[in-house]
Design a protein around this motif. Structure first.
Motif: not given
Length: 597
Positions: A312-328, A345-351
């Motif tokens: 999504m960041l590659v596609g141009g979004f700069e601030k995205v998040y997802e609350i979701g189920r994970i399976f292991r 959570i992912y934010e462009a231009y931050s560390d």
């Protein structure tokens, strides 16, 4: 001792008499679990309950000791109760009454009535037209005295008493109440409001209707932790029996809502990524594998949301998040469930420094939403969430706790292992020694010592910084320290709560690291396959799975991803912390369990 005439169990009333104990402990038997405060204890039929009922206690054998009753007799009792209640269902239908209603026009909840009439005095009644109410809920207790009956009704908000006077009920409803209504039934009732002389706010029932006839009895006594497995398997009964259990899930919902509110207020966009994936990536974990018939291919339940969120960041979004189920597809423990919930959570231009602030913001907001303060109690330990939280490197924490300075050990893995084992040897368990001896690099060894020695000691909130590159394949190389990455994990109460990186954006470096990760896994897999697994070593089966390379993700990186940081928080563990729950199963409504044999 006094006798109370029991309500009829079938269409032909039977006269049964049980004795009532005088002591306060015998007039109310709790079916809730031990942690429920006294003020929440509800009356329920049992061998010592005030409201004795053959239907609840089932066809009682005189002198039988319930504590020593076998599981077979319990099953027999349950079947007998069900048969009796099925007859009541037939009786209702024979009278033209539907035991499973379509709706009920409710005017108030129990809690609303408690608030509205908080100033109604003892012995007073409010019976004007505006005081006529309609409520609905489950019957969790009952008592009868001649021409009076008292039912405790519980809905989603709380409880209220139903005051049933034969003189006030329409027609033969009082007889129907005695003959047909059981603890566990869902009832609709209408009437006026009064507060009894003893101060109990009550609905003076003028009419009622059975909305759902319960066929099975509620738990009639406390079984303690020996019955904890049944609590998880039949969570619906657990929630009926123990209001504290349902309260945990209400708090969980509030925590998730607060997280969303926080992210939305900071300008992040919530997105959804695939659960079924062609390659299980974003973490190193054993996946669940399924097969899609139409596509004629294997698919994996996701082990992380990371790689698609970065797309999504590659596609141009700069601030995205997802609350979701994970399976292991891995082991189960008080901290681990095969299906769990996280936010990434992912934010462009931050560390990763930005994500430390983000983690503090999310956790403290949730704590304030649940507790209204930042000092909380977890399993008897006071946890202070006041910001800022401690921030320390993994190297310094290991040196502080274990007395080993990995910066001085150089790159000789053999020497490093020898120093580690000689320093920690006396305090190490056999499996820990084996883990140390099996480390493939200095970075793996440092991380292993941290997990064994340091991690359990991190009780107060602590950000552990700068992980070895060998255990951080998706994190950016540290800009000042060779061999390390810009990564942190957050620990509270000796367990990991969050994980974050300055994200690796170099596609060539990323491909090399993921390919190296696959090679290392193949070595572990080969070693596991060549070992004759004994009972203790069965956990090594977690290494016997395939690791796949997500080529499409690497292709996405080659189009260019902006500098970014990412953060993952385990929501189940956060809920555990904020609800004082010792096991992850306590905060997952329907956890995965072993099959009953």
């Amino acid at each position: 001792m006094e006798a109370v005439k029991l309500w009829s169990l079938t269409s032909q009333p039977l006269k049964h008499f049980f004795h009532l104990a005088r002591s306060s402990t015998s007039t109310s038997t709790s079916y809730v679990f031990r942690r429920t405060p006294r003020r929440l204890v509800l009356r329920c039929c049992s061998s010592t309950a005030t409201s004795k009922n053959v239907d609840q206690g089932t066809t009682r054998v005189a002198g039988r000791n319930r504590r020593s009753s076998s599981s077979s007799s319990s099953t027999s009792d349950r079947d007998a109760i069900r048969a009796i209640r099925l007859k009541k269902v037939e009786e209702l239908r024979s009278k033209g009454l539907d035991p499973y209603a379509y709706k009920w026009d409710r005017t108030h909840s129990a809690n609303q009535l408690q608030e509205i009439y908080i100033n109604l005095g003892n012995g007073e009644e409010a019976n004007s037209e505006n005081d006529h109410v309609c409520i609905a809920g489950r019957i969790v207790a009952r008592r009868a005295f001649g021409k009076l009956a008292f039912l405790t009704l519980r809905d989603d908000s709380g409880t209220i008493q139903l005051y049933c006077d034969k003189e006030r009920l329409i027609g033969d409803q009082f007889e129907q109440l005695k003959a047909i209504v059981d603890i566990g039934d869902i009832l609709g009732a209408s009437g006026s409001i009064k507060r009894t002389e003893k101060g109990e706010l009550s609905v003076c029932v003028h009419s009622f209707a059975i909305l759902t006839k319960s066929l099975l009895p509620l738990p009639d006594k406390y079984h303690g932790l020996t019955d904890v497995d049944k609590r998880y398997r039949q969570r619906y009964v657990d929630m009926i029996a123990n209001p504290e259990v349902a309260d945990v899930f209400r708090k969980r919902a509030k925590i998730v809502s607060e997280i969303r509110r926080t992210m939305d207020s900071l300008g992040f966009v919530e997105v959804e990524t695939p659960v079924l994936q062609g390659a299980a990536g974003g973490a190193e974990a054993r996946p669940f594998i399924t097969y899609h018939n139409s596509l004629e291919r294997d698919l994996y339940l996701r082990i992380a949301t990371e790689l698609h969120l970065k797309r999504m960041l590659v596609g141009g979004f700069e601030k995205v998040y997802e609350i979701g189920r994970i399976f292991r597809n891995e082991g189960i423990s008080p901290r681990h469930n095969p299906e769990f919930t996280s936010i990434e959570i992912y934010e462009a231009y931050s560390d990763y420094q930005s994500m430390m602030n983000m983690a503090e913001e999310i956790v403290t907001r949730c704590a304030l939403a649940i507790h209204g303060k930042l000092t909380i109690d977890y399993q008897g330990v006071e946890i202070c969430l006041e910001r800022p939280w401690r921030r320390e490197t993994m190297h310094n924490l290991v040196k502080e706790a274990a007395g080993i300075d990995f910066n001085e050990l150089g790159n000789d893995l053999g020497v490093a292992k020898e120093v580690t084992l000689s320093t920690l040897g006396k305090n190490l368990e056999k499996k820990d020694k084996a883990s140390i001896e099996g480390c493939q690099s200095i970075g793996h060894l440092l991380n292993e010592v941290f997990e064994i020695v340091v991690e359990p000691q991190l009780i107060q909130p602590t950000f552990v910084l700068d992980y070895p590159i060998e255990v951080s394949p998706l994190a950016k190389p540290h800009r000042r320290s060779a061999g390390l990455t810009e990564r942190f994990e957050l620990f509270i109460c000796g367990r990991e709560l969050a994980n974050a990186f300055s994200e690796l954006t170099d596609p060539i470096d990323q491909r090399g690291r993921l390919e190296d990760q696959i090679k290392q896994h193949e070595k572990k897999k080969a070693a596991a396959m060549s070992t004759n697994l004994d009972k203790e070593g069965m956990e090594n089966e977690d290494d016997l799975y395939e690791v796949t390379l997500d080529d499409d993700f690497l292709t996405a990186l080659e189009y260019g991803m902006p500098p970014a940081s990412g953060l993952g928080i385990g929501i189940d563990r956060l809920v555990m912390l904020l609800t004082d729950s010792p096991s992850i199963r306590d905060v997952i409504a329907f956890p995965v369990l072993k099959l009953q044999r």
